[in-house]
Write an enzyme that holds these catalytic residues in place. Sequence first.
Site, PDB file in Angstrom:
ATOM      1  N   PHE A  32       0.878  -1.162   0.000  1.00  0.00           N
ATOM      2  CA  PHE A  32       0.000   0.000   0.000  1.00  0.00           C
ATOM      3  C   PHE A  32       0.920   1.217   0.000  1.00  0.00           C
ATOM      4  CE2 PHE A  32      -4.704   0.041   1.524  1.00  0.00           C
ATOM      5  CZ  PHE A  32      -5.092  -0.734   0.448  1.00  0.00           C
TER       6      PHE A  32
ATOM      7  N   GLN B 199      -9.077  13.576   4.156  1.00  0.00           N
ATOM      8  CA  GLN B 199      -8.341  12.832   3.132  1.00  0.00           C
ATOM      9  C   GLN B 199      -9.153  12.682   1.857  1.00  0.00           C
ATOM     10  OE1 GLN B 199      -7.157   8.478   3.677  1.00  0.00           O
ATOM     11  NE2 GLN B 199      -5.201   9.520   3.362  1.00  0.00           N
TER      12      GLN B 199
ATOM     13  N   GLU C 157      -7.034   1.441  -3.363  1.00  0.00           N
ATOM     14  CA  GLU C 157      -5.581   1.634  -3.467  1.00  0.00           C
ATOM     15  C   GLU C 157      -4.881   0.317  -3.838  1.00  0.00           C
ATOM     16  OE1 GLU C 157      -3.993   4.214  -0.544  1.00  0.00           O
ATOM     17  OE2 GLU C 157      -2.100   3.155  -0.386  1.00  0.00           O
TER      18      GLU C 157
ATOM     19  N   ARG D 268      -1.072   9.193  -0.117  1.00  0.00           N
ATOM     20  CA  ARG D 268      -2.373   9.544  -0.713  1.00  0.00           C
ATOM     21  C   ARG D 268      -2.487  11.032  -1.019  1.00  0.00           C
ATOM     22  NH1 ARG D 268      -6.999   5.817   2.166  1.00  0.00           N
ATOM     23  NH2 ARG D 268      -6.280   3.917   1.167  1.00  0.00           N
TER      24      ARG D 268
ATOM     25  N   HIS E  42     -12.772  10.874   1.214  1.00  0.00           N
ATOM     26  CA  HIS E  42     -12.852   9.494   1.672  1.00  0.00           C
ATOM     27  C   HIS E  42     -12.787   9.357   3.183  1.00  0.00           C
ATOM     28  CE1 HIS E  42     -12.234   5.230   1.879  1.00  0.00           C
ATOM     29  NE2 HIS E  42     -10.967   5.312   2.235  1.00  0.00           N
TER      30      HIS E  42
HETATM   31  O1  FUM Z   1      -8.224   2.127  -1.109  1.00  0.00           O
HETATM   32  C1  FUM Z   1      -8.680   1.447  -0.196  1.00  0.00           C
HETATM   33  O2  FUM Z   1      -8.851   0.245  -0.307  1.00  0.00           O
HETATM   34  C2  FUM Z   1      -8.963   2.099   1.075  1.00  0.00           C
HETATM   35  C3  FUM Z   1      -8.346   1.710   2.150  1.00  0.00           C
HETATM   36  C4  FUM Z   1      -8.342   2.585   3.319  1.00  0.00           C
HETATM   37  O3  FUM Z   1      -8.975   3.632   3.270  1.00  0.00           O
HETATM   38  O4  FUM Z   1      -7.657   2.283   4.291  1.00  0.00           O
END
Ligand code: FUM
Length: 580
Positions: free
Chosen positions: A122, A236, A255, A286, A351
């Site tokens: 990630f 965010q 993501e 992000r 988000h």
């Molecule tokens: O992009 C996503 O799967 C979100 C994950 C998160 O907000 O932690």
Amino acid sequence: MAADVLTRRARVLVIGTGGAGLRAAIAAVESGADVLVVGKRGRADAHTVMAAGGINAALGTVDPEDSWQQHFADTVRESYGLAHPAVAEILTREAPAAIQELVDWGCAFARTPDGKLDQRYFGAHRYRRTCYAGDHTGRDIIEALVRRAEALGVPFVEHTHVTRLLVEDGRCAGAFGFDLRTGEQTAFLADAVVLGTGGHTSLWHPNTSRTDENWGEGIALALSAGAELMDMELVQFHPTGLVAPEDIAGTLVTEAVRGEGGILTNALGERFMARYDPERMELSTRDRVALANYTEILEGRGGPHGGVFLDVSHRGLDHIQERLPKMYRQLLAFQGVDISKEPMEVAPTAHYSMGGIAVEPETHTTTVPGLFAAGECASGLHGANRLGGNSLVDILVFGRRAGTEAARIAGQGGAGVGGGQAAGAVADAAGELDALLAAGEGSPKELQDTLRSLMWERCGVVRTEAGLLVCLEELAGLTEASGAMGVGGDGERWNRLAHGMDLRSGLMTAEATVRGALARRETRGAHNRSDFPALDPALTVNFRQRMGEEGLEVWAEPVPAVPEDLAPWLDGEAGAPTRR
Ligand code: FUM
């Protein structure tokens, strides 16, 4: 007690049926308390399900060099120094146990061929530490928590909209709400209350990752009850939300697509992340990827629907169907796009609320005795940029801690279960709803839509003082208009009442966001001020807010120092991400 108002009592009242609320309820029951969970949606349908791509813990299953200290360092560094070190330390130390618990409760995370829990990339994590269940991790976690709560006999009251916290003698003594289907009003009396109510990202439209919830309800309830807020300006914007069709615009493209090798390009075919973060490219933080996408679109290099392109087709159909099955199905169903053959078009989408209710790090007690907050409605962990995958572990670690402490203090009153009466507060809460219903017809939804467009335009990805001041003025106008508005009339009246309440929460949390954004005269993480484009080291502070006699008061508090033994992890070499 006001006539026609039902009463229910519990030691611990949990508001919210997302991951934080469920985990708090499980902990409170396991600590011996009698618990009641109240939510406005069904029990397995919270915003938690949108955190699709995974959950973080330094297990070291695929990158054995990983450690909780490195997870701590990544979390604090990428928060631009605003994360509370104690909150980040607790989270990263306890994350592995939280994952194990979910496994024990039947959550089927992906495994490596030799049977270990698999971990994917990630953004901005130095090592692979994101456990996942395809691209439906949040849903699988919620389902495991619901199963566990049901096995423990946790009672749920669903489809109930909470409109007020009941405060008696300076303590939180419960909450007041109405049934969304029948309008029936209930006073929920309790010795301790845990809020797990999510954030306020519905305020940004058309680009929000879930349109029909997240008006900052719990944050507004806490503020009205006298609690302090923190970091409200830090919101965010996820870099990748769908851009079409219009009714689902903003829905998250996880993501995990970038984690699985997804590449971002603009209409000129340029892999533009090379200009914004050549080292980490699409796996940058992000805030950086969102700003990059936003800038490409703003400067005219977007696609036909006003987005940029995200392409994972080079990974092939089998890999995509195994790792990103939901994305594959969704894009095919919504847009007729086969992502194993062609790119998707995406744009930033609101988000996650990184700020929220101010809490004490260990137990997540708020500044109101008897009131706790956990998960997205609380603040402290993420600072100016949240690492993807940290939210799911946050709800587990701090949901458990809040629920345990709520059970502990709830048992101390000795006044019997939910022993208070809060008669005055109940009468006020009932009177408020009755007055709204009696005030004639109105259309809160229209004002909600105006509020959302206003926030997107004036307090969105990039902000300026001039825009924020206009926003504040227009918010005052909307607040005045909403004060004069009724929600009565025939048909759908409980629905309209809920919209009226959501509007009230939205206006309060919007104002707190704008006031925080005005105070933060710098650019830091997700908070971009084009009139103050640089980070100001003097503003390594958290902005707190509370309701004063003249309205919202805003002040700065320094962020506590990182403990000496952890400080070296934040230095130099620690920042370099593992390369693919
Ligand atoms: O992009 C996503 O799967 C979100 C994950 C998160 O907000 O932690």
